[in-house]
Design an enzyme around this catalytic site. Structure first.
Site, mmCIF file in Angstrom:
data_model
loop_
_atom_site.group_PDB
_atom_site.id
_atom_site.type_symbol
_atom_site.label_atom_id
_atom_site.label_comp_id
_atom_site.label_asym_id
_atom_site.label_seq_id
_atom_site.Cartn_x
_atom_site.Cartn_y
_atom_site.Cartn_z
ATOM 1 N N GLU A 61 0.849 -1.340 0.075
ATOM 2 C CA GLU A 61 0.025 -0.125 0.055
ATOM 3 C C GLU A 61 0.700 1.493 0.065
ATOM 4 O OE1 GLU A 61 -2.460 -0.940 3.194
ATOM 5 O OE2 GLU A 61 -4.358 -1.583 1.624
ATOM 6 N N GLU A 113 -4.258 -10.531 0.533
ATOM 7 C CA GLU A 113 -4.889 -10.426 1.739
ATOM 8 C C GLU A 113 -6.474 -10.747 1.768
ATOM 9 O OE1 GLU A 113 -4.203 -6.722 3.893
ATOM 10 O OE2 GLU A 113 -2.110 -6.741 3.224
HETATM 11 C C1 GAL Z 1 -4.851 -3.944 4.598
HETATM 12 C C2 GAL Z 1 -3.539 -3.669 4.732
HETATM 13 C C3 GAL Z 1 -3.046 -4.511 6.010
HETATM 14 C C4 GAL Z 1 -4.006 -3.996 7.029
HETATM 15 C C5 GAL Z 1 -5.210 -4.630 6.445
HETATM 16 C C6 GAL Z 1 -6.669 -4.604 7.469
HETATM 17 O O1 GAL Z 1 -5.381 -2.967 3.573
HETATM 18 O O2 GAL Z 1 -2.551 -4.000 3.741
HETATM 19 O O3 GAL Z 1 -1.820 -3.924 6.353
HETATM 20 O O4 GAL Z 1 -4.253 -2.949 7.434
HETATM 21 O O5 GAL Z 1 -5.766 -3.882 5.627
HETATM 22 O O6 GAL Z 1 -6.354 -5.098 8.669
#
Ligand code: GAL
Length: 941
Positions: A409, A485
């Site tokens: 990000e 993620e």
């Molecule tokens: C994503 C980010 C992570 C964490 C997650 C939410 O966007 O890459 O670092 O913030 O969201 O827990």
């Protein structure tokens, strides 16, 4: 030297980056207690700290490695996206806590002729170092190593090292990861002796050719070096090779075969651990050793509830062992390179690693358009390249590392592209990842996060929203897809894991993904774990920092149990014509496993045995085994277990299992017998007040659950609607109480204030001789449209002396509609207290699903309930409202009753705190419903 706090440069005076390795040269570990002083700003910091004779006797002591905020100096800050300082790069505010460190050490005489390197493995966020009064240089890049050449400065006898660390620095703009801001020398400090001609760096290239089974070995070295790998017949040969080796055993995460060797140069020996493997993005999927791999991964931050990002080797090993035991095969090192020892353990125990650079600038997105983002500002170019170079150089020799990631990000821009180009040149053998490269212009895989199931399905079909440029679109469509993620594991959840896994397995393009995230970052405080806001931060993001599959103390959460079941590498299916065994490993056969079976009746094992496990090579079709027993009256459980000890689990460890649940539902015979229970009802409310000798309150209709994080966070949270309607504050009105034949009929209307929405709840009570049978009929009144409900069930309360629950149903853990695969049918016993799942932020938890019968007992007897055929059950020492109000677990205090929910249904979990809502089939909506339960006093009551 330049002022480190006003420049875009990443550092000065440092040695070039190189591989992290340990040779047999002398070294001195400088960890331990240092002198320490924290000043509220750099201007207030003392002068002259570098002088060996500086008087630091009035200073405190602080261990190295450690974060000063966790040792009584300053306080941790948690923000997710926002920077806790103004966006004014490269500057940081004047009130910049500054930690001064000093330590003296003695060097033995034999170091006299040797060169020396001073190594810092991690300092957050910026530091300057002096040895014996001489300035060595300064550095940024908190989770990256820094080395200074101290040859001629370090000397035999007494030496004095001084280090000044700034909490904030220009580097902080590149370190906006979603985690605690914690400062200080948090990884080891080492002094390394260097002989003339000794090896400074090396790069092992150990390829595996899957078509021939041959390996090629070449070791690039910074100085001429000799190589020995006894097992491969290489003895004191030139390191460069290349050596063409017949029949090597490849390294995979499933079979982490390492060959021990050594390099010799300048009188120094460096041990090697070589893993032969090849990684390629080829004809669609990501392939290792010629075969597609499916990542069943997690995102791992380094975290310890007492020490922050300071981890000892035991904890690192514990993480990997826990992962392996839960069928996890991959780790993304979100969002920075971990302690190198973690990677050594990944090589040894076997995990695919996506190694991520220490980079995130997410807070610039809050300007609305990423205005001022360092990623696209050429002044930051050197700093970006520096980070990628230090990442790749440090970790390039680990076979477990199969992919580099530029960071997380950080938007898009020329500096990211420059990092990618450099990495490709330096290490063409590993693919590159970066999620914010939306068009996949400079990366090798198409990466998304928090993708809905629907979108993932489209990606699997290569039918995602196309890019404007058809050439770029065709290139991206040809790439493998990773969900870097997904399934945000915050609080009770995630739901919908199985549906994701089905898509990963269905589409060749999908290389799997990484659940967000491994561990809750709750910091231990008196009686509970703390999260954002608990340290009086000016800005914070609450408990969003607690979103892991394990609790802060590494106790597995129910979400981890579910993930283990969903990603089983062996799938056992109870098919009509036999037991189907599918091998879902990417490489391994099943010879390391044994199959066992057993049949139980209400928890008592009545038959068991072994099943022959046929050889099923990875990638070949499933095998069908005949059922080992004709008995279909009790659940048949088949387990695949480790035949022998593995380095990560003992023989007997269960890897996979399946159950055949009998149809029809087993007879629900009382285990201890019951006696008739005349019920006593309150004529003003129609509620049961006594069951035989047992005082009770209720049961009555209840719709509320203490919102889980996924209910109350994210976009347009469902809990806001629930509260707006008033599902947390229902009023009950008795419409009538009549006797019809042998049935007592209690009619009520249940509704929140200020609305005409409500539910008619009719309770029909009958004495069956075995107890009081309650049939509850629910009829929504008014226009509920498609409003979802938290729960649909009954609540009642029992005396506080009830302390035990035995049930026949799913267990041993909690289960919810979209996270229940890990629960199996059996008979279980627990204390009331142990039924609770201690989510860091209190919320609905602990529901046991498909309960056929349960006994809630204590020293004075208790209650037996029998479902018709089943119900879901929670029992706790506080109400849903108490659970809803509490902000930390220790605010939950036992009340004067045990509160029991007997539910027909619950709303699913989903992962809407960050990601998709509950899938339509797991939504609970207002509807007509009827369900029954029989209540009786237990025999010894
Ligand atoms: C994503 C980010 C992570 C964490 C997650 C939410 O966007 O890459 O670092 O913030 O969201 O827990």
């Amino acid at each position: 030297m330049t002022d480190p706090l006003t420049t875009f440069s990443p550092g000065e005076g440092r040695r070039p980056p190189r591989a992290a390795f340990r040779s047999d040269a002398p070294r001195l570990i400088l960890d331990g207690d240092w002198r320490f002083r924290l000043s509220p700003s750099t201007a207030e910091a003392p002068t002259g700290i570098e002088r060996p004779d500086f008087d630091d006797s009035g200073w405190d002591e602080l261990p190295v490695p450690a974060h000063w905020q966790l040792h009584g100096h300053g306080a941790p800050i948690y923000t997710n996206i926002a920077y806790p300082f103004p966006l004014d790069p490269p500057y940081v505010p004047d009130d910049n806590p500054t930690g001064d460190y000093r330590r003296a050490f003695d060097l033995p005489e034999e170091w006299g002729d040797l060169g020396a390197v001073l190594r810092f493995d991690g300092v957050d966020s910026c530091f300057t170092a002096w040895l014996n009064g001489q300035e060595l240089g300064w550095s940024t890049g908190s989770r990256l190593p820094t080395e200074f050449d101290v040859t001629g400065i370090a000397r035999p006898g007494r030496n004095v090292l001084a280090v000044r660390v700034h909490q904030w620095s220009p580097g902080s703009y590149l370190e906006d990861q979603d985690m605690w801001w914690l400062s200080g020398i948090f990884r080891s400090v080492t002094l390394l002796a260097r002989a003339l001609g000794a090896l400074d760096d090396y790069f092992v290239h150990a390829d595996f050719d899957h078509t021939t089974g041959r390996g090629t070995l070449r070791v690039d070295t910074s100085a001429p070096a000799r190589l020995t790998v006894e097992e491969l017949g290489l003895r004191d040969v030139p390191a460069q090779g290349p050596y063409d080796l017949a029949a090597v055993e490849p390294w995979t995460a499933e079979t982490p075969r390492l060959y021990a060797g050594e390099l010799r140069a300048g009188g120094e020996t460096t041990p090697l651990r070589i893993g032969f493997r090849s990684v390629a993005v080829e004809d669609g999927p990501l392939k290792v050793n010629g075969r597609p791999v499916l990542l069943r991964g997690v995102n791992r931050h380094e975290f310890h509830p007492d020490h922050g990002r300071v981890l000892d080797e035991e904890t690192m090993r514990e993480d990997i062992v826990l992962m392996k035991r839960h069928n996890i095969n991959a780790v993304r090192t979100s969002h920075y390179p971990p302690d190198s020892r973690f990677l050594e353990l990944c090589d040894e125990l076997g995990l695919w690693v996506m190694l991520e650079c220490d980079l995130e600038t997410h807070g610039f997105s809050l300007t609305g358009d990423w205005r001022g983002n360092p990623s696209d500002d050429p002044r930051w170019r050197e700093a970006y390249l520096d980070r990628m170079q230090r990442t790749v150089e440090r970790d390039k020799n680990h076979p477990s590392v199969v992919m580099w990631s530029l960071g997380n990000e950080a938007g898009d821009g020329c500096n990211l592209q420059a990092m990618a180009e450099w990495a490709k040149r330096r290490d063409p053998d590993r693919p590159l990842h970066y999620e914010h490269d939306w068009d996949s212009r400079y990366t090798d895989v198409y990466s998304r996060m928090y993708t809905s199931h629907e979108e993932l399905d489209a990606i699997g079909r290569r039918a995602e929203e196309p890019l404007a440029d058809p050439v770029a679109d065709a290139r991206r469509c040809g790439m493998p897809a990773v969900v870097v993620e997904y399934a945000h594991a915050m609080g009770n959840g995630p739901g919908g894991l199985a549906e994701y896994q089905r898509l990963f397995e269905k589409y060749e393009r999908c290389m799997g993904g990484f659940v967000w995230e491994w561990i809750d970052h709750g910091l231990r405080q008196d009686g509970h774990f703390a999260y954002g806001g608990d340290f009086g931060e000016e800005l914070h993001d609450g408990n969003f920092v607690c979103d892991g599959l394990v609790f802060p103390d590494r106790t597995p959460s129910p979400g981890l149990a579910e993930y283990k079941k969903v990603v089983e590498p062996v799938r056992i299916t109870m098919a009509p014509d036999g037991i189907e065994i599918a091998n879902l490993h990417d490489f391994r056969g099943l010879s390391h496993l044994v199959l066992t079976w057993c049949v139980e009746h209400e928890g008592e094992e009545t038959a068991s045995g072994d099943l022959p496990l046929p050889a099923i090579p990875a990638g070949s079709p499933p095998a069908l085994l005949p059922y080992p027993t004709a008995d279909t009256t009790g659940p048949l459980t088949v387990s695949a277990r480790l035949a022998k000890d593995e380095p990560w689990a003992p023989a007997g460890h269960e890897v996979a299992w399946a159950q055949r649940i009998p149809e029809p539902i087993p007879a629900r015979r009382p285990t201890r017998g019951t006696r008739p229970d005349p019920g006593l009802f309150d004529t003003r409310t129609g509620r049961l007040t006594r069951l035989g000798d047992l005082p009770v309150t209720g049961p009555r209709l209840d719709l509320w659950r203490a919102p889980i994080d996924n209910d109350r966070l994210g976009h347009d949270p469902v809990a806001d609607t629930w509260r707006r309607i008033g599902l947390d504050r229902l009023h009950h009105r008795l419409l009538g109480m009549d006797t019809e034949d042998d049935t007592l009929v209690v009619r009520t209307r249940v509704a929140p204030a200020a609305t005409d929405l409500g539910m008619y709840a009719t309770y029909r009570w009958q004495d069956t001789g075995e107890g009081l049978r309650l049939t509850a009929e629910i009829e929504p009144d008014g226009d509920w449209q498609d409003i979802s409900l938290p729960r649909l069930g009954l609540r009642m309360s029992l005396p506080a002396w009830i302390d035990h629950v035995t049930w026949y149903g799913l267990g041993p853990g909690e289960a919810y509609p979209d996270s229940r695969l890990a629960a199996r049918l059996g008979r279980y016993s627990s204390t009331v207290d142990a039924l609770q799942t201690p989510y860091v932020f209190p919320q609905e938890n602990g529901s046991r699903a498909d309960v056929h019968w349960a006994e809630l007992t204590g020293p004075q007897g208790g209650l037996r309930l029998t479902g018709a055929p089943t119900c879901h059950l929670t029992a706790r020492r506080w109400t849903s409202e108490d659970l809803d109000t509490a902000r930390h677990t220790d605010e939950l205090r036992p009340a004067d009753a045990v509160h029991v929910n007997i539910d027909l249904a619950q709303h699913g979990l989903g992962s809407a705190a960050c990601g998709p809502r509950v899938l339509p089939n797991h939504r609970l909506t207002a509807r007509s419903a009827a369900f029954a339960v029989t209540l009786s006093e237990t025999a010894d009551g």
